[in-house]
Motif scaffolding. Structure first.
Motif, PDB file in Angstrom:
ATOM      1  N   THR A   1       0.820  -1.215   0.000  1.00  0.00           N
ATOM      2  CA  THR A   1       0.000   0.000   0.000  1.00  0.00           C
ATOM      3  C   THR A   1       0.854   1.264   0.000  1.00  0.00           C
ATOM      4  O   THR A   1       0.344   2.354  -0.288  1.00  0.00           O
ATOM      5  CB  THR A   1      -0.921   0.018   1.231  1.00  0.00           C
ATOM      6  N   ILE A   2       2.147   1.135   0.314  1.00  0.00           N
ATOM      7  CA  ILE A   2       3.023   2.299   0.305  1.00  0.00           C
ATOM      8  C   ILE A   2       3.415   2.683  -1.112  1.00  0.00           C
ATOM      9  O   ILE A   2       3.796   3.833  -1.383  1.00  0.00           O
ATOM     10  CB  ILE A   2       4.285   2.018   1.151  1.00  0.00           C
ATOM     11  N   LEU A   3       3.316   1.747  -2.071  1.00  0.00           N
ATOM     12  CA  LEU A   3       3.807   1.996  -3.431  1.00  0.00           C
ATOM     13  C   LEU A   3       2.948   2.976  -4.234  1.00  0.00           C
ATOM     14  O   LEU A   3       3.498   3.823  -4.946  1.00  0.00           O
ATOM     15  CB  LEU A   3       3.940   0.670  -4.190  1.00  0.00           C
ATOM     16  N   PRO A   4       1.606   2.894  -4.215  1.00  0.00           N
ATOM     17  CA  PRO A   4       0.828   3.846  -5.022  1.00  0.00           C
ATOM     18  C   PRO A   4       1.101   5.307  -4.692  1.00  0.00           C
ATOM     19  O   PRO A   4       1.150   6.148  -5.592  1.00  0.00           O
ATOM     20  CB  PRO A   4      -0.625   3.458  -4.709  1.00  0.00           C
ATOM     21  N   GLY A   5       1.292   5.629  -3.427  1.00  0.00           N
ATOM     22  CA  GLY A   5       1.602   7.003  -3.064  1.00  0.00           C
ATOM     23  C   GLY A   5       2.937   7.446  -3.622  1.00  0.00           C
ATOM     24  O   GLY A   5       3.087   8.574  -4.114  1.00  0.00           O
ATOM     25  N   LEU A   6       3.929   6.552  -3.575  1.00  0.00           N
ATOM     26  CA  LEU A   6       5.245   6.869  -4.123  1.00  0.00           C
ATOM     27  C   LEU A   6       5.171   7.109  -5.626  1.00  0.00           C
ATOM     28  O   LEU A   6       5.731   8.081  -6.150  1.00  0.00           O
ATOM     29  CB  LEU A   6       6.214   5.719  -3.809  1.00  0.00           C
TER      30      LEU A   6
END
Length: 521
Positions: free
Chosen positions: A336-341
């Motif tokens: 879930t941290i990847l889409p924001g990045l």
């Protein structure tokens, strides 16, 4: 009559300056261009504040972790585990710098090609300018801070200062070496069959990395990286090994900076094939959309997806984090941290100054018989589509080894993509309306805003999207798919209201005229 050489004369062997004199002149030109860019900053006080904040965070990252409990302890502690991973972290910094510089075609421009055309700006000046701008990137800053903090926490107290000096030298060397590789790749890309050659090399590198990962030899390979020699020198303290490490890195940095001018000159003598092909390519006409909004969306979509910097940038943003997640075997709850990045990086390609895509064409678009809201809606939908597609590619690549997600993990991931996309689109269009810049994004090395502004945009995007991603990461651990949906609703409502306010301000003809006049300048 004056007999001095004009700018169009061919220099004779006797009139050509020596290499040392040419290098000295290039350094002076970089200083002049940097001063020019500095004086062009609209809010200089903000730039000074950002510089002070950058220095304070850097000093804090290098000193504060050494004061934390457990710092510098030996076998069996977290500090010792981090110390074992430092050689791999140093090598990873070099690889990330190379990927970033290659994607941007040799690094960021200190001055664009159009602005530099009337002036004798040498390729060496361009190369040195790109090196100066390399640290003005939030990705570079974050990875530098993490590396400095890791070294400070893992090393014994009497070794911290020496280790941090070596770490700073490694950051400078890795940036300089990455620039050499990037310019070499750009020179090959601009040569005969260069596009096919570079794509073949990238496929071979990806296949090789995949084979190493599948065979289970990744750990053994990372244990053999040459950076271990420098880490051992840092652990030894103030000895001849440390002095030798400092000398090697210093000499290697000077050599890399000087060597980077060679492929830079070679690339400067060749035509950018990617950009030339995109600008001269022919596309068969398709059926005309039935609505004005459809026509505007098709125009914006073509301008984005057929642009060289957009295509390269989205490839690096979408595939790079996905490959990292694949190699690290991340679970669905961690992804879930990847889409924001990815969404933050995608907005930095053009979204933070979205109207600069029109350039002088903005004057033509304002004369079209279309409502102002249709123009805004088309740009908003295309930007959201761009960010969502990049995020989905990252999740698909990263989830190849993660198995099938549960219902609540899938709901948390989809809600994360939706929320950060609306959040980033709203922020990007708000900044595009408040602070437009006249930028030509035809070059793969161009940025939609000045370096100082880009640092501020990237920091704000990274902070907000990271907080959102961590919020939904917690929801992914609760076995109820309704929880992320409930959390997403107020987030979407808040971002939607702010986006609606930006859309309302765009309808003001005075505000719209200011934006159009700026981007068309």
């Amino acid at each position: 009559m004056p007999t001095a050489l004009s700018s169009t004369d061919e220099p004779t062997p006797y009139a050509a300056p020596g290499r040392v004199a040419a290098a000295r002149r290039a350094v002076g030109d970089v200083a002049i261009l940097f001063q020019f860019r500095r004086h062009a900053v609209r809010r200089r006080h903000l730039a000074r504040v950002l510089s002070l904040v950058f220095c304070a965070i850097t000093l804090g990252a290098a000193a504060v972790p050494a004061l934390c409990p457990g710092a510098g302890e030996s076998v069996g502690t977290h500090a010792f585990d981090i110390r074992l991973l430092l050689p791999s972290a140093w090598a990873g910094i070099l690889v990330l710098n190379m990927a970033s510089a290659i994607a941007s075609g040799g690094g960021r421009e200190l001055i664009s090609r159009e602005e530099a055309a009337p002036y004798p700006v040498s390729p060496t000046t361009d190369h040195l300018g790109a090196l100066v701008l390399a640290p003005l990137n939030i990705a570079w800053m974050v990875q530098a801070w993490i590396l400095l903090g890791s070294v400070s926490y893992s090393m014994p107290g009497n070794r911290v200062v020496g280790s941090e000096i070596l770490t700073l030298l490694w950051l400078v060397f890795s940036t300089s070496a990455a620039q050499v590789v990037a310019w070499a790749v750009e020179a090959v890309r601009r040569g005969a069959h260069g596009i096919a050659i570079t794509r073949t090399l990238l496929v071979c590198l990806g296949a090789g990395a995949g084979a190493i990962q599948v065979s289970g030899n990744a750990t053994h390979l990372l244990d053999q990286v040459p950076t271990r020699w420098f880490i051992v020198g840092a652990i030894d303290g103030w000895t001849w090994r440390w002095a030798a490490s400092v000398a090697v890195l210093a000499v290697a940095t000077v050599v890399a900076v000087a060597l980077g001018a060679v492929p830079t000159h070679l690339a400067a003598r060749r035509l950018p094939r990617d950009e030339a092909r995109m600008e001269t390519d022919q596309h068969a006409p398709r059926p005309m959309p039935r609505s004005v909004l459809g026509i505007l969306i098709r125009t914006d979509r073509a301008s984005v997806w057929r642009s060289v910097p957009m295509r390269r940038g989205v490839l690096v943003l979408a595939v790079g984090p996905g490959l990292v997640a694949l190699a690290g075997d991340l679970k669905w709850s961690q992804m879930t941290i990847l889409p924001g990045l990815v969404a933050s990086g995608g907005a930095l390609l053009f979204g933070v100054n979205a109207w600069c895509l029109d350039g002088r064409g903005a004057l033509w678009r304002e004369n079209l018989p279309a409502p102002a809201t249709a123009l805004f809606d088309a740009r908003m939908l295309v930007l959201g589509e761009f960010l969502a597609v990049a995020s989905l590619i990252t999740v698909v690549v990263g989830g190849l080894r993660a198995g099938l997600p549960t219902s609540y993990q899938l709901a948390a991931l989809l809600c994360t993509i939706l929320v950060v996309t609306v959040q980033v689109v709203g922020g990007a269009l708000r900044w595009s309306l408040a602070h437009p810049y006249p930028v030509n994004l035809r070059s793969a090395r161009a940025t939609p805003a000045p370096p100082a502004a880009m640092v501020g945009y990237s920091a704000r995007l990274a902070t907000s999207t990271t907080f959102t991603s961590l919020l939904f990461s917690g929801c992914a651990h609760v076995p109820d798919w309704r929880l992320p949906v409930i959390v997403a609703l107020p987030c979407l409502l808040w971002s939607g209201l702010r986006l609606a306010g930006t859309r309302q301000r765009w309808q003001d003809p005075v505000t719209r005229a200011r934006v159009v006049a700026t981007v068309a300048a």
